[in-house]
Motif scaffolding. Structure first.
Motif, PDB file in Angstrom:
ATOM      1  N   ASN A 124       0.816  -1.230   0.000  1.00 29.31           N
ATOM      2  CA  ASN A 124       0.000   0.000   0.000  1.00 29.31           C
ATOM      3  C   ASN A 124       0.841   1.268   0.000  1.00 29.31           C
ATOM      4  O   ASN A 124       0.455   2.283   0.573  1.00 29.31           O
ATOM      5  N   ARG A 127      -0.071   2.993  -5.880  1.00 27.25           N
ATOM      6  CA  ARG A 127      -1.283   2.514  -6.552  1.00 27.25           C
ATOM      7  C   ARG A 127      -1.130   2.819  -8.042  1.00 27.25           C
ATOM      8  O   ARG A 127      -0.614   3.879  -8.408  1.00 27.25           O
ATOM      9  N   SER A 143       2.178   6.821  -2.071  1.00 29.29           N
ATOM     10  CA  SER A 143       1.703   7.196  -0.744  1.00 29.29           C
ATOM     11  C   SER A 143       2.716   8.070  -0.033  1.00 29.29           C
ATOM     12  O   SER A 143       3.920   7.841  -0.122  1.00 29.29           O
TER      13      SER A 143
END
Length: 146
Positions: A124, A127, A143
């Motif tokens: 994560n 993306r 991120s």
């Protein structure tokens, strides 16, 4: 179930090495005080130190790929690529480019860009907005991490 757990321990036993370190009483007292202040055992405190002594130095912004990789459960190569992409990203975190170029800038094999991106997506940390393809760059959202 116990047999499986025992087999895992036996297989793992040869994957670790032990080192002994000598120190005087004064150094021992300092280590114990530092470990107490950190809220960990002396063994854990010393282990953490040994995990960092071979790390590559942090960059001018204080980013250490080794520390980042350990913290996020990714490879050092993926951490380097995240850093390159983050530096090139806009304020929202979007970056457009070829994985090959990001990988080269991160000092990893140009062909490893896809593998590193997969690690970042799984963790994560990135993306995919527009998938890259042959002769086509991709757009990614990176991120922000403190």
């Amino acid at each position: 179930m116990t047999g499986l757990a025992l087999r895992d321990e036996v297989e793992r036993a040869d994957q670790f090495y032990r080192f002994s370190v000598k120190c005087g009483r004064a150094m021992n007292a300092r280590l114990e005080a530092a470990a107490r202040a950190a809220g960990v055992s002396v063994t854990t405190f010393v282990q953490r130190h040994f995990e960092t002594i071979l790390d590559e130095p942090a960059d001018d912004a204080g980013f250490s790929p080794d520390v980042f990789a350990r913290k996020h459960g990714i490879s050092v190569q993926a951490a380097r690529m995240w850093s390159v992409m983050r530096k090139q990203a806009d304020p929202v975190g979007d970056v457009t480019g070829a994985l090959r170029d990001f990988a080269t800038a991160a000092r990893i094999g140009a062909g490893q860009g896809g593998e590193c991106l997969s690690e970042l997506v799984i963790a994560n940390l990135a993306r995919i907005i527009a998938r890259p393809g042959p002769g086509r760059v991709g757009t990614f959202r990176i991120s922000k991490v403190a």
